[in-house]
Design an enzyme around this catalytic site. Structure first.
Site, PDB file in Angstrom:
ATOM      1  NE  ARG A  32      -2.620   0.887   3.343  1.00 14.78           N
ATOM      2  CZ  ARG A  32      -2.223   1.812   4.407  1.00 14.78           C
ATOM      3  NH1 ARG A  32      -2.500   3.361   3.880  1.00 14.78           N
ATOM      4  NH2 ARG A  32      -1.968   1.971   5.551  1.00 14.78           N
ATOM      5  CE1 TYR A  53     -14.377   6.103 -19.481  1.00 12.59           C
ATOM      6  CE2 TYR A  53     -13.347   6.560 -17.570  1.00 12.59           C
ATOM      7  CZ  TYR A  53     -14.075   5.626 -18.194  1.00 12.59           C
ATOM      8  OH  TYR A  53     -14.379   4.540 -17.659  1.00 12.59           O
ATOM      9  CG  ASP A 110      -6.810   9.845 -19.598  1.00 14.30           C
ATOM     10  OD1 ASP A 110      -6.147   8.984 -20.303  1.00 14.30           O
ATOM     11  OD2 ASP A 110      -7.906   9.292 -19.190  1.00 14.30           O
ATOM     12  CE  LYS A 157      -9.762   1.821 -21.011  1.00 12.91           C
ATOM     13  NZ  LYS A 157     -10.167   2.101 -19.511  1.00 12.91           N
TER      14      LYS A 157
END
Length: 389
Positions: A47, A101, A173, A198
């Site tokens: 983490r 998006y 992005d 992606k």
């Protein structure tokens, strides 16, 4: 790692030196959630984003994007939300490009007001339009280029220069382009985000996100990241690193195939419009040429119908191009943004964003391009037959 290496070589070798004295040619997998602490200066914990398997990925992405440091997340939305909420405080203002998006738009519309964060959308995607909505409280400018799903192209350098003049942090992005086709940091942008689900993963079997930026901004985002907890496990990291090694060669084929299909589609009477920055008819073609090495594997096109039943007939007629969510895999995928990525937008919001019911987004894979064209031809024949019955 030696400077001035090619993208292909960096994909394979960058980050490999972090494996230490391991004799294998691949990074060993360390699935531990517990590490000894007495003989180290840094406490290692998944983490905390500091395991070897996490670090190797970031080293590779930094080499590809030209960044100093970064973080790997459990999803693209984890990367986006953690970055924005780490940079913004109540009372701050952020400017977004239009045509975001759908998931990012939903995050903004559902979460920002709760946190006292104000926002504006630029009326169009020129730097002059961004200037119109900048205020004295604007702390961040956030863009996508090429955008999802209309493949709009923004001038990265022009927006960067505007932001620097007003001391605003810039976030982009870069998912659709990938670091192989576009490196926004070289044009002055501060933070690059990827939905690694992606192209970085590339095989439709991984969900993750990434942030690449400076050491200082990474530290700021990290403070939020350890609280939000969007870290990634070692086994996924292993698969991500393996996928990144073939990123350059995959993108070369994606680029080649998408250009061939875009040229095929724009000549058809059944297609009203094709959105692809590699076409000379695209309004952002010249800007794309100046900031992209390749035009990517994504394109969209509007059928000459907005009847969703006709859209379904077209999709049902495809054999190799699969109607499925997401994008960027080795297989070709197609979807209707109105019923998938932008379904959370109201009909009015979709109309304002230019998302027609007949719009289809095509993620062009690495199959033989002529086989994909044959598949599309068959679907168009079936569509024409159904219209005239």
């Amino acid at each position: 790692m030696e400077e001035n290496l090619s993208q292909e070589t960096l994909c394979v070798h960058a980050g490999g030196e972090l494996a230490g004295d391991a004799q294998s040619v691949v990074t060993p997998v360390f699935p531990a959630s517990s590490y000894k602490y007495r003989q180290t200066t840094e406490n290692t914990y998944p983490r905390y984003f500091n395991t070897i398997n996490q670090k190797v990925i970031i080293e590779k992405l930094c080499a590809l994007e030209g960044g100093q440091d970064g973080l790997i997340f459990s999803s693209g939305m984890a990367a986006i939300s953690t970055t924005l909420f780490s940079l913004l405080q109540p009372g701050d203002h952020v400017v977004f490009c239009k045509g975001l998006y759908g998931g990012t738009y939903h995050l903004i519309s559902s979460e920002f007001e709760k946190r006292g964060i104000r926002y504006s959308f630029a009326p169009d995607n020129t730097s002059e339009a961004f200037l119109q909505v900048i205020t004295s409280q604007t702390k961040v400018i956030y863009i996508e280029t090429p955008s999802n799903p209309l493949l709009e192209v923004l001038d990265i350098q022009a927006i960067s220069l505007l932001a620097k003049k007003h001391q605003i942090v810039t976030v982009i992005d870069n998912t659709f382009a990938s670091p192989i086709n576009q490196n926004p940091i070289s044009f002055g942008f501060d933070i690059v985000i990827h939905s690694g689900t992606k192209y970085l993963g590339g095989h439709s079997d991984l969900c993750f996100g990434a942030v690449v930026t400076s050491a200082a901004l990474t530290k700021q985002i990290y403070e939020g990241a350890i609280n939000y907890g969007g870290s990634l496990n070692a086994l996924d990291c292993y698969l991500i690193e393996r996928s990144l090694k073939t990123l350059a060669i995959r993108m070369e084929k994606h680029n080649e195939n998408a250009l061939m299909l875009a040229n095929f589609l724009q000549g058809l009477p059944e297609v009203q419009r094709v959105y692809f920055p590699g076409l000379r008819s695209h309004p952002g073609h010249e800007i794309a040429k100046s900031q992209m090495r390749g035009f990517g594997g994504m394109l969209s096109f509007e059928l000459a119908t907005n009847d969703l039943k006709q859209v379904d007939i077209f999709l049902d007629s495809l054999q190799f191009i699969q109607p499925a969510m997401s994008l960027g895999g080795v297989e070709s995928l197609i979807c209707s943004p109105a019923t998938t990525s932008h379904v959370k937008l109201s009909p009015q919001e979709r109309e304002e964003a230019g998302i027609k019911d007949g719009l289809l987004r095509l993620s062009v894979g690495i199959e033989n391009a002529q086989d994909l064209i044959k598949d599309l031809k068959k679907a168009f024949i079936n569509l024409s037959t159904s219209v005239h019955v």
